[in-house]
Design a protein around this motif. Structure first.
Motif, short mmCIF file in Angstrom:
data_model
loop_
_atom_site.label_atom_id
_atom_site.label_comp_id
_atom_site.label_asym_id
_atom_site.label_seq_id
_atom_site.Cartn_x
_atom_site.Cartn_y
_atom_site.Cartn_z
N CYS A 79 0.85 -1.21 0.00
CA CYS A 79 0.00 0.00 0.00
C CYS A 79 0.88 1.26 0.00
CB CYS A 79 -0.92 0.03 1.23
SG CYS A 79 -2.20 -1.21 1.17
N GLY A 80 1.94 1.24 0.82
CA GLY A 80 2.84 2.40 0.90
C GLY A 80 3.60 2.59 -0.40
N ARG A 81 4.16 1.50 -0.92
CA ARG A 81 4.95 1.57 -2.15
C ARG A 81 4.11 2.13 -3.30
NH1 ARG A 81 5.91 -4.10 -4.17
NH2 ARG A 81 4.09 -3.61 -5.42
N GLU A 82 2.86 1.69 -3.38
CA GLU A 82 1.98 2.09 -4.50
C GLU A 82 1.24 3.39 -4.23
OE1 GLU A 82 1.65 0.30 -7.36
OE2 GLU A 82 3.15 -1.13 -6.63
N LYS A 83 1.46 3.95 -3.02
CA LYS A 83 0.67 5.15 -2.61
C LYS A 83 -0.82 4.88 -2.87
CE LYS A 83 4.36 8.52 -3.35
NZ LYS A 83 5.42 7.54 -3.61
N ALA A 84 -1.27 3.74 -2.37
CA ALA A 84 -2.62 3.26 -2.69
C ALA A 84 -3.71 4.17 -2.13
CB ALA A 84 -2.80 1.85 -2.15
N GLU A 85 -4.80 4.28 -2.89
CA GLU A 85 -5.96 5.06 -2.45
C GLU A 85 -7.05 4.17 -1.86
OE1 GLU A 85 -6.51 8.24 -2.19
OE2 GLU A 85 -4.86 9.11 -3.33
N ILE A 86 -7.11 2.90 -2.32
CA ILE A 86 -8.17 1.99 -1.86
C ILE A 86 -7.57 0.61 -1.61
CG2 ILE A 86 -10.47 1.03 -2.33
CD1 ILE A 86 -10.90 2.87 -4.55
N ALA A 87 -8.14 -0.10 -0.65
CA ALA A 87 -7.80 -1.52 -0.46
C ALA A 87 -9.07 -2.25 -0.06
CB ALA A 87 -6.73 -1.67 0.61
N PHE A 88 -9.19 -3.50 -0.52
CA PHE A 88 -10.34 -4.33 -0.16
C PHE A 88 -9.84 -5.57 0.57
CE2 PHE A 88 -12.03 -1.93 -3.74
CZ PHE A 88 -13.35 -1.70 -3.37
N LEU A 89 -10.52 -5.91 1.66
CA LEU A 89 -10.24 -7.17 2.36
C LEU A 89 -11.58 -7.89 2.55
CD1 LEU A 89 -7.79 -6.02 5.20
CD2 LEU A 89 -7.20 -7.22 3.07
N ALA A 90 -11.74 -9.02 1.89
CA ALA A 90 -12.96 -9.81 2.08
C ALA A 90 -12.78 -10.66 3.32
CB ALA A 90 -13.22 -10.68 0.85
N CYS A 91 -13.65 -10.47 4.30
CA CYS A 91 -13.51 -11.12 5.61
C CYS A 91 -14.82 -11.79 6.02
CB CYS A 91 -13.14 -10.09 6.67
SG CYS A 91 -11.65 -9.16 6.33
N PRO A 92 -14.97 -13.10 5.81
CA PRO A 92 -14.07 -14.09 5.23
C PRO A 92 -13.81 -13.86 3.74
CG PRO A 92 -15.83 -15.16 6.49
CD PRO A 92 -16.19 -13.71 6.35
N ALA A 103 -6.14 -1.76 9.11
CA ALA A 103 -7.07 -0.63 9.28
C ALA A 103 -6.36 0.56 9.93
CB ALA A 103 -8.26 -1.07 10.12
N ASN A 104 -5.50 0.27 10.90
CA ASN A 104 -4.82 1.37 11.61
C ASN A 104 -3.63 1.93 10.84
OD1 ASN A 104 -6.60 1.21 13.76
ND2 ASN A 104 -5.41 -0.44 14.73
N GLY A 105 -3.05 1.11 9.95
CA GLY A 105 -1.80 1.53 9.30
C GLY A 105 -1.97 2.06 7.88
N PHE A 106 -3.19 1.97 7.34
CA PHE A 106 -3.38 2.36 5.93
C PHE A 106 -3.97 3.76 5.86
CE2 PHE A 106 -6.26 1.74 2.03
CZ PHE A 106 -5.24 2.06 1.13
N ASP A 107 -3.39 4.60 4.98
CA ASP A 107 -3.87 5.99 4.86
C ASP A 107 -5.04 6.14 3.90
OD1 ASP A 107 -1.88 6.83 6.52
OD2 ASP A 107 -0.46 7.23 4.87
#
Ligand SMILES: Cc1ncc(COP(=O)(O)O)c(C=O)c1O
Length: 329
Positions: free
Chosen positions: A119-132, A149-153
């Motif tokens: 996420c940091g390397r790509e300067k990501a704007e969005i991330a998805f986590l399917a849980c489960p 959740a706490n570490g992603f901007d």
């Protein structure tokens, strides 16, 4: 066909509810546009989810919400684990949004540090986590999700499509940049097309700007409102599916060469010596499951089996017995 390929609920609306259900639907004025704000339904769903109505946005299935999120957020990379639900990647690409993937471990575990690094390397704007997660069925540890959740901007979407079959929820992690996505599809209303996302009210108001005014039709609004009054029925069905999942998992594991992966969803992923052959032979016997083999990598020779009714599940076990052990039909 016994249809066990799309994580649908095998149970239909009971006859005892059908008369009231028909009455409710036939009272809908379909000559009028639906309520664009969906105030009543949002309030009811918010109550059901234990949040305020302005924290909820409804979508025509959670697929539509994924699309709204991807449209609403600034251009920039979307980060997803691999393998996961394909629509995150597909919709991102429709909107020319780059996608970066973080490979899961052999046991489908997710490394939070690695995810945050990408996420940091790509300067990501969005991330998805399917849980489960779909198609693997596992639920990553709570610390993993909380760390991300706490570490992603950027904006993190925790997709709880299979939440009704799993041991926990993630609403406590909601923040200005963390959303929880849900659907009624897996609970038995796949044909209605209704999903919702929970977030902080400002984030929801921002997403609402890209929502089509009448995205939830009048019949779906009426049907969902009616069904929410009978929600204990769907919760009981989910409990039954979980019991069946454990029975299926134990039974499938006994077949020679079959490896079952732990699942907290309404499906089980298995690995077999020859997925194409087993898929074809189940199909010949009138059973449709999902063959994941073509995806390759960790999913080579994997099959995803939705948990059906007891009879449907028995049919799968009997067919597997015939295919693997040569038992007579
Ligand atoms: C993880 C996940 N999210 C979302 C969806 C989409 O559900 P729907 O659009 O029916 O609400 C699915 C469907 O399979 C899924 O597996």
């Amino acid at each position: 066909m016994i249809k066990l390929d799309a994580m649908e609920n095998p149970f239909q609306i009971p006859d005892s509810l059908k008369e009231a259900w028909n009455e409710r639907l036939s009272s809908v004025d379909i000559n009028r546009y639906p309520d664009a704000d969906m105030a009543d339904l949002r309030a009811k769903i918010a109550h059901h989810a234990g949040v305020n109505a302005d924290q909820i946005l409804l979508g025509n299935g959670s697929d539509e919400i994924i699309q709204m999120i991807i449209m609403a957020i600034d251009p920039g990379t979307c980060v997803v684990p691999a393998p996961t639900f394909v629509m995150y990647d597909l919709i991102s690409r429709w909107f020319k949004r780059p996608v970066a993937t973080v490979p899961l471990a052999r046991d489908f575990n997710l490394n939070a540090n690695q995810f945050l690094q990408v996420c940091g390397r790509e300067k990501a704007e969005i991330a998805f986590l399917a849980c489960p997660n779909n198609p693997t069925g596992n639920l990553w540890p709570e610390e993993t999700i909380a760390r991300i959740a706490n570490g992603f901007d950027g904006l993190l979407v925790i997709d709880e499509a299979y939440g009704p079959f799993s041991e926990r929820t993630h609403t406590h992690l909601i923040a200005s940049n963390v959303l929880v996505l849900r659907t009624f599809s897996k609970l038995g209303w796949a044909g209605l097309r209704l999903g919702y996302v929970i977030g902080e009210s400002d984030t929801i108001a921002h997403l609402n700007k890209v929502r089509m005014p009448y995205n939830i039709n009048a019949l779906t609004q009426a049907a969902a409102s009616f069904l929410l009054d009978h929600f204990d029925l769907f919760e009981m069905q989910a409990a039954e599916i979980k019991t069946e999942r454990e029975r299926m998992s134990t039974a499938l594991e006994t077949f020679n060469g079959v490896k079952t992966y732990p699942s907290q969803a309404n499906f089980i992923l298995i690995q077999v010596p020859d997925a194409n052959a087993i898929f074809d032979q189940l199909k010949v016997r009138g059973i449709l499951i999902k063959n994941m083999h073509a995806a390759g990598g960790l999913l080579s020779n994997c099959l995803r089996i939705t948990i059906g009714s007891t009879d449907e599940n028995d049919a799968v076990l009997a067919a597997m017995d015939e295919i693997i052990n040569g038992a007579p039909a």
